[in-house]
Scaffold this motif. Structure first.
Motif, mmCIF file in Angstrom:
data_model
loop_
_atom_site.group_PDB
_atom_site.id
_atom_site.type_symbol
_atom_site.label_atom_id
_atom_site.label_comp_id
_atom_site.label_asym_id
_atom_site.label_seq_id
_atom_site.Cartn_x
_atom_site.Cartn_y
_atom_site.Cartn_z
ATOM 1 N N UNK A 1 0.844 -1.199 0.082
ATOM 2 C CA UNK A 1 0.056 -0.019 -0.076
ATOM 3 C C UNK A 1 0.801 1.217 -0.125
ATOM 4 N N UNK A 2 2.132 1.222 0.583
ATOM 5 C CA UNK A 2 3.008 2.246 0.700
ATOM 6 C C UNK A 2 3.576 2.598 -0.749
ATOM 7 N N UNK A 3 3.832 1.399 -1.452
ATOM 8 C CA UNK A 3 4.894 1.622 -2.682
ATOM 9 C C UNK A 3 4.099 1.243 -3.858
ATOM 10 N N UNK A 4 2.944 0.507 -3.954
ATOM 11 C CA UNK A 4 2.380 0.136 -5.129
ATOM 12 C C UNK A 4 3.134 -0.636 -6.022
ATOM 13 N N UNK A 5 4.072 -1.259 -5.605
ATOM 14 C CA UNK A 5 5.125 -2.123 -6.052
ATOM 15 C C UNK A 5 5.313 -3.477 -5.483
ATOM 16 N N UNK B 1 -0.650 7.130 -5.419
ATOM 17 C CA UNK B 1 0.677 7.561 -6.045
ATOM 18 C C UNK B 1 0.976 9.195 -6.239
ATOM 19 N N UNK B 2 -0.340 9.935 -6.050
ATOM 20 C CA UNK B 2 -0.059 11.437 -6.104
ATOM 21 C C UNK B 2 -0.059 11.951 -4.602
ATOM 22 N N UNK B 3 -0.028 11.462 -3.866
ATOM 23 C CA UNK B 3 0.338 11.912 -2.492
ATOM 24 C C UNK B 3 1.716 11.979 -1.971
ATOM 25 N N UNK B 4 2.111 13.107 -1.423
ATOM 26 C CA UNK B 4 3.516 13.230 -0.847
ATOM 27 C C UNK B 4 3.831 11.977 -0.069
ATOM 28 N N UNK B 5 5.089 11.532 -0.078
ATOM 29 C CA UNK B 5 5.471 10.566 0.616
ATOM 30 C C UNK B 5 5.149 10.677 2.100
ATOM 31 N N UNK C 1 9.173 3.426 7.823
ATOM 32 C CA UNK C 1 10.629 4.117 7.616
ATOM 33 C C UNK C 1 11.311 3.786 5.976
ATOM 34 N N UNK C 2 11.441 2.457 5.956
ATOM 35 C CA UNK C 2 11.950 2.326 4.617
ATOM 36 C C UNK C 2 11.328 2.362 3.473
ATOM 37 N N UNK C 3 9.980 2.038 3.547
ATOM 38 C CA UNK C 3 9.150 2.589 2.451
ATOM 39 C C UNK C 3 8.915 4.267 2.174
ATOM 40 N N UNK C 4 9.242 4.758 3.300
ATOM 41 C CA UNK C 4 9.309 6.367 3.047
ATOM 42 C C UNK C 4 10.654 6.836 2.398
ATOM 43 N N UNK C 5 11.670 6.175 2.850
ATOM 44 C CA UNK C 5 13.107 6.358 2.082
ATOM 45 C C UNK C 5 12.807 6.240 0.496
ATOM 46 N N UNK C 6 12.194 4.925 0.373
ATOM 47 C CA UNK C 6 12.009 4.602 -1.213
ATOM 48 C C UNK C 6 11.129 5.473 -1.929
#
Length: 299
Positions: A33-37, A126-130, A73-78
């Protein structure tokens, strides 16, 4: 260190690994959900394991919560790294779909999509800020408190609440609630397919919402296919081009909703996801990138 100490260390590591495996499905769901990947989500979960294996968590009372914030945290960095280097037009990008053959049971995929996350929602995320995405996903989807999220985004709990609130308004304004009836979804998609292949203009208009949005992500190899089309008549004109080709289509589910794999001479050329509201198609998302189709295991 004695031999007994080494044995105890191995046992502790084995217990930690078993505990991590119990949380792996939840962590993959957070990361997706964080990355869509799908591939990046797996990488984020693996990084969380590396950090866990190198950390002293003897004083951690809620290991699941600790792991969730580590993955966050990891996802935010990505996400921040991705935003800095992104060159492709965001409006055309479609996140990785989760594809399942109709009637097939896949516990891993079911766990990934628990509390259903549709493709249309991932497109909006995807359109949101991290930082907004992290606050919304962790709080609204996984009930993590703002007190726990705040240190991840280097904000106060009150400011973090505002991040989630802004994201929530964007999401609610752009993602209609899809029809929950799987049989009805499939009926509408079948009607769309039949009308497309028959060149039936009126039949297509009957199943398309007047403001329907068609998004095609062709990727790098088929960039010419990438497009964004709005409105029932314009989408109908595009859909009618299907009748000019000898396409066959196979039903699949895409993020839990009715979808299609379009094939030419048995080779997948497009994965189609539909968002259906009240018997009408409101969005059609098509992944037409052959590299991504192969990576997703679409065949």
């Amino acid at each position: 260190m004695t031999e007994k100490d080494l044995d105890r260390k191995d046992l502790d590591q084995d217990a930690l690994a078993a505990r991590f495996e119990a949380d792996r499905g939840h962590l993959r769901a957070v990361a997706y959900r964080m990355l869509g990947s799908l591939s990046e989500a797996e990488d984020a979960v693996q990084e969380a394991w590396f950090r866990l294996s190198r950390s002293d968590v003897s004083e951690v009372h809620n290991l699941s919560g600790w792991l969730t914030t580590v993955v966050g945290r990891v996802c935010l960095d990505l996400l921040r790294s991705r935003a800095a280097r992104r060159e492709d037009p965001l409006e055309h990008y479609i996140p990785d779909p989760v594809v399942r053959e109709e009637g097939a049971a896949d516990p891993e995929q079911e766990a990934l999509l628990a509390d259903s996350v549709g493709l249309a929602l991932l497109v909006v995320l995807e359109t949101l800020a991290p930082a907004e995405r992290l606050a919304f996903v962790l709080h609204d989807m996984f009930a993590v408190s703002f007190d726990e999220i705040a240190p991840i985004v280097d904000r106060t709990p009150a400011a973090t609440r505002q991040l989630a609130s802004r994201a929530r308004r964007r999401v609610q304004g752009a993602t209609p609630a899809p029809a929950p009836d799987a049989a009805k979804q499939r009926e509408v998609v079948n009607a769309f397919l039949a009308a497309s292949q028959a060149g039936d203009f009126e039949g297509l208009l009957a199943v398309l919402d007047p403001d329907v949005l068609l998004r095609v992500d062709g990727g790098v190899l088929t960039a010419a296919a990438t497009k964004l089309i709005r409105g029932a008549e314009a989408v109908t004109a595009q859909a009618l081009t299907f009748s000019k080709f000898r396409h066959s289509a196979r039903p699949v589910t895409v993020n839990g909703a009715a979808g299609l794999v379009s094939l030419t001479n048995g080779v997948p050329v497009g994965l189609m996801a539909f968002t259906i509201v009240e018997d009408r198609i409101v969005t059609i998302d098509i992944v037409a990138d052959p590299e991504r189709l192969a990576a997703l295991g679409v065949h």
